[in-house]
Design a protein around this motif. Structure first.
Motif, PDB file in Angstrom:
ATOM      1  N   LEU A 199      42.501  73.098  26.474  1.00 54.57           N
ATOM      2  CA  LEU A 199      41.945  74.113  27.422  1.00 54.57           C
ATOM      3  C   LEU A 199      40.692  73.798  28.134  1.00 54.57           C
ATOM      4  O   LEU A 199      40.470  74.633  29.187  1.00 54.57           O
ATOM      5  CB  LEU A 199      41.391  75.289  26.137  1.00 54.57           C
ATOM      6  N   LEU A 200      39.782  72.801  27.676  1.00 52.95           N
ATOM      7  CA  LEU A 200      38.621  72.485  28.341  1.00 52.95           C
ATOM      8  C   LEU A 200      39.124  71.783  29.741  1.00 52.95           C
ATOM      9  O   LEU A 200      38.360  72.149  30.751  1.00 52.95           O
ATOM     10  CB  LEU A 200      37.852  71.601  27.649  1.00 52.95           C
ATOM     11  N   ARG A 241      38.264  73.257  33.438  1.00 48.27           N
ATOM     12  CA  ARG A 241      37.776  72.568  34.488  1.00 48.27           C
ATOM     13  C   ARG A 241      38.565  72.545  35.805  1.00 48.27           C
ATOM     14  O   ARG A 241      37.722  71.992  36.900  1.00 48.27           O
ATOM     15  CB  ARG A 241      37.466  71.253  34.195  1.00 48.27           C
ATOM     16  N   LEU A 242      39.850  73.067  35.923  1.00 50.54           N
ATOM     17  CA  LEU A 242      40.502  73.229  37.118  1.00 50.54           C
ATOM     18  C   LEU A 242      40.213  74.723  37.659  1.00 50.54           C
ATOM     19  O   LEU A 242      40.928  74.705  38.923  1.00 50.54           O
ATOM     20  CB  LEU A 242      42.081  72.834  36.819  1.00 50.54           C
ATOM     21  N   SER A 243      39.652  75.502  37.062  1.00 49.12           N
ATOM     22  CA  SER A 243      39.392  76.757  37.574  1.00 49.12           C
ATOM     23  C   SER A 243      38.441  76.842  38.765  1.00 49.12           C
ATOM     24  O   SER A 243      37.784  75.979  38.718  1.00 49.12           O
ATOM     25  CB  SER A 243      38.939  77.764  36.417  1.00 49.12           C
ATOM     26  N   ASN A 244      38.273  77.969  39.409  1.00 48.38           N
ATOM     27  CA  ASN A 244      37.274  77.975  40.261  1.00 48.38           C
ATOM     28  C   ASN A 244      35.963  78.449  40.002  1.00 48.38           C
ATOM     29  O   ASN A 244      34.880  77.759  40.245  1.00 48.38           O
ATOM     30  CB  ASN A 244      37.707  79.106  41.511  1.00 48.38           C
ATOM     31  N   ASP A 275      47.601  83.637  17.071  1.00 49.05           N
ATOM     32  CA  ASP A 275      46.616  83.703  16.126  1.00 49.05           C
ATOM     33  C   ASP A 275      45.299  84.510  16.524  1.00 49.05           C
ATOM     34  O   ASP A 275      44.503  84.979  15.672  1.00 49.05           O
ATOM     35  CB  ASP A 275      46.036  82.231  15.878  1.00 49.05           C
ATOM     36  N   GLY A 276      45.218  85.077  17.807  1.00 54.97           N
ATOM     37  CA  GLY A 276      44.145  85.910  18.311  1.00 54.97           C
ATOM     38  C   GLY A 276      42.965  85.172  18.137  1.00 54.97           C
ATOM     39  O   GLY A 276      41.781  85.774  18.474  1.00 54.97           O
ATOM     40  N   LYS A 277      42.727  83.774  18.503  1.00 54.63           N
ATOM     41  CA  LYS A 277      41.752  83.187  18.346  1.00 54.63           C
ATOM     42  C   LYS A 277      40.932  83.073  20.264  1.00 54.63           C
ATOM     43  O   LYS A 277      41.932  82.754  20.751  1.00 54.63           O
ATOM     44  CB  LYS A 277      41.857  81.489  18.141  1.00 54.63           C
ATOM     45  N   PHE A 278      39.769  83.467  20.177  1.00 55.54           N
ATOM     46  CA  PHE A 278      38.988  83.222  21.401  1.00 55.54           C
ATOM     47  C   PHE A 278      38.466  81.865  21.456  1.00 55.54           C
ATOM     48  O   PHE A 278      38.148  81.214  20.763  1.00 55.54           O
ATOM     49  CB  PHE A 278      37.941  84.253  21.390  1.00 55.54           C
ATOM     50  N   TYR A 279      38.605  81.535  22.895  1.00 55.59           N
ATOM     51  CA  TYR A 279      38.108  80.391  23.330  1.00 55.59           C
ATOM     52  C   TYR A 279      37.060  80.450  24.588  1.00 55.59           C
ATOM     53  O   TYR A 279      37.597  81.344  25.273  1.00 55.59           O
ATOM     54  CB  TYR A 279      39.286  79.267  23.791  1.00 55.59           C
ATOM     55  N   ASP A 280      36.012  79.775  24.691  1.00 51.01           N
ATOM     56  CA  ASP A 280      35.265  80.006  25.828  1.00 51.01           C
ATOM     57  C   ASP A 280      34.684  78.558  26.287  1.00 51.01           C
ATOM     58  O   ASP A 280      33.552  78.317  25.999  1.00 51.01           O
ATOM     59  CB  ASP A 280      33.997  80.911  25.417  1.00 51.01           C
ATOM     60  N   PRO A 281      35.568  77.799  26.572  1.00 48.59           N
ATOM     61  CA  PRO A 281      35.321  76.253  26.907  1.00 48.59           C
ATOM     62  C   PRO A 281      34.181  76.003  27.833  1.00 48.59           C
ATOM     63  O   PRO A 281      33.485  74.787  27.654  1.00 48.59           O
ATOM     64  CB  PRO A 281      36.561  75.697  27.475  1.00 48.59           C
ATOM     65  N   VAL A 298      32.787  75.965  39.192  1.00 47.61           N
ATOM     66  CA  VAL A 298      32.911  74.983  38.181  1.00 47.61           C
ATOM     67  C   VAL A 298      33.037  73.645  38.558  1.00 47.61           C
ATOM     68  O   VAL A 298      32.265  72.702  38.217  1.00 47.61           O
ATOM     69  CB  VAL A 298      34.552  75.283  37.441  1.00 47.61           C
ATOM     70  N   SER A 299      33.437  73.584  39.880  1.00 49.23           N
ATOM     71  CA  SER A 299      33.399  72.308  40.715  1.00 49.23           C
ATOM     72  C   SER A 299      33.597  72.425  42.023  1.00 49.23           C
ATOM     73  O   SER A 299      34.066  73.072  42.546  1.00 49.23           O
ATOM     74  CB  SER A 299      34.598  71.292  40.031  1.00 49.23           C
ATOM     75  N   GLU A 300      32.915  71.727  42.960  1.00 53.47           N
ATOM     76  CA  GLU A 300      32.945  71.511  44.280  1.00 53.47           C
ATOM     77  C   GLU A 300      34.282  71.200  44.965  1.00 53.47           C
ATOM     78  O   GLU A 300      34.817  71.835  45.794  1.00 53.47           O
ATOM     79  CB  GLU A 300      31.937  70.434  44.979  1.00 53.47           C
ATOM     80  N   LYS A 301      35.148  70.451  43.798  1.00 51.63           N
ATOM     81  CA  LYS A 301      36.530  70.420  44.336  1.00 51.63           C
ATOM     82  C   LYS A 301      37.304  71.610  44.399  1.00 51.63           C
ATOM     83  O   LYS A 301      38.335  71.312  45.268  1.00 51.63           O
ATOM     84  CB  LYS A 301      37.263  69.318  43.159  1.00 51.63           C
TER      85      LYS A 301
END
Length: 259
Positions: free
Chosen positions: A127-128, A132-135, A147-153, A168-171
């Motif tokens: 997930l991390l 990192r591929l997000s804008n 499972d209902g687990k939250f993630y905030d990477p 997130v990244s200039e790329k």
């Protein structure tokens, strides 16, 4: 936190809860982990924290594996109408519409999926890598089902609390030049602002916007104007150096305003 607890929370609208419940059932029946992510979660927390009334129109969903089984169950058991969309990073994407649902679902396989590695990765690592591929960081919240687990990477909740949007990244500006306009759309919709670092990065790389065709620019600008005045949008575009490299955007804004 159990799924039942998550879905009973007032954080989510009734439409989003209904969509989550269907995806929760599909996750259970396919023995897969399905992840709700992106704008639907972001806007839900903005509504919850600030008392806003942002309308959620669709749900981004991803799976780490077994996409075919998930599609089969969604179609055969839950009556989803499935349409194949353009691939993202060479990975398949599908638009799904469930009967009696007000929200469309955009389903894809995780960009950092397990088969892309020679060695196994933990859920948190995948997930991390995917985040990192997000804008922008505010788009990286994830809710796992069943499972209902939250993630905030990438610390999106902290940015939401500060009303800040961080690149997130200039790329990402080069892999998707429309990210600049997408980010402005988020900013006006949520009443958030780009961080100083994000503004400076966009200014230094404003020329990427030249890759976008006029018809696509018009489409994006029209969407932004649903949440902004033409004057505010022009000011932001000028401040970011966008109008300097694409001055015709100002004309597009004027023509849309006159309609």
């Amino acid at each position: 936190m159990t799924t039942e607890t998550v879905l009973s929370k007032d954080i989510f609208s009734s439409d989003l809860k209904a969509s989550m419940e269907v995806w929760n059932a599909i996750a259970t029946e396919s023995s897969s982990t399905i992840y709700i992510r992106g704008g639907a979660l972001r806007d839900s927390f903005v509504n919850h924290i600030y008392g806003s009334n942002l309308k959620i129109k669709d749900v981004d969903v991803m799976v780490s594996s077994d996409l075919i089984s998930v599609l089969a169950i969604a179609s055969k058991k839950y009556g989803a109408k499935i349409e194949e969309r353009n691939k993202r990073k060479k990975l398949p994407r599908y638009s799904l519409r469930f009967p009696n649902s007000n929200l469309a679902s955009d389903l894809s396989i995780m960009q950092a999926h397990p088969i892309s590695y020679d060695t196994p990765r933990t859920t948190e690592e995948m997930l991390l890598e995917n985040a990192r591929l997000s804008n922008f960081d505010v788009n990286t919240l994830v809710l796992g089902l069943p499972d209902g687990k939250f993630y905030d990477p990438l610390g999106a909740m902290e940015s939401i609390k500060r009303k800040a949007i961080n690149l997130v990244s200039e790329k990402s500006l080069y892999s998707n030049p429309a990210s600049i306009l997408d980010g402005l759309g988020i900013a006006f919709k949520t009443n958030f602002q780009f961080s100083d670092k994000t503004k400076e990065t966009i200014r230094l790389n404003a020329s990427v916007i030249t890759k976008l065709q006029v018809w696509f620019l018009k489409q994006k600008v029209q969407s932004i104007l649903e949440h902004s005045t033409s004057a505010k949008l022009k000011k932001e575009l000028e401040d970011l150096g966008i109008l300097e490299v694409r001055p015709e955007i100002a004309d597009i804004i004027d023509k849309l305003e006159d309609k």
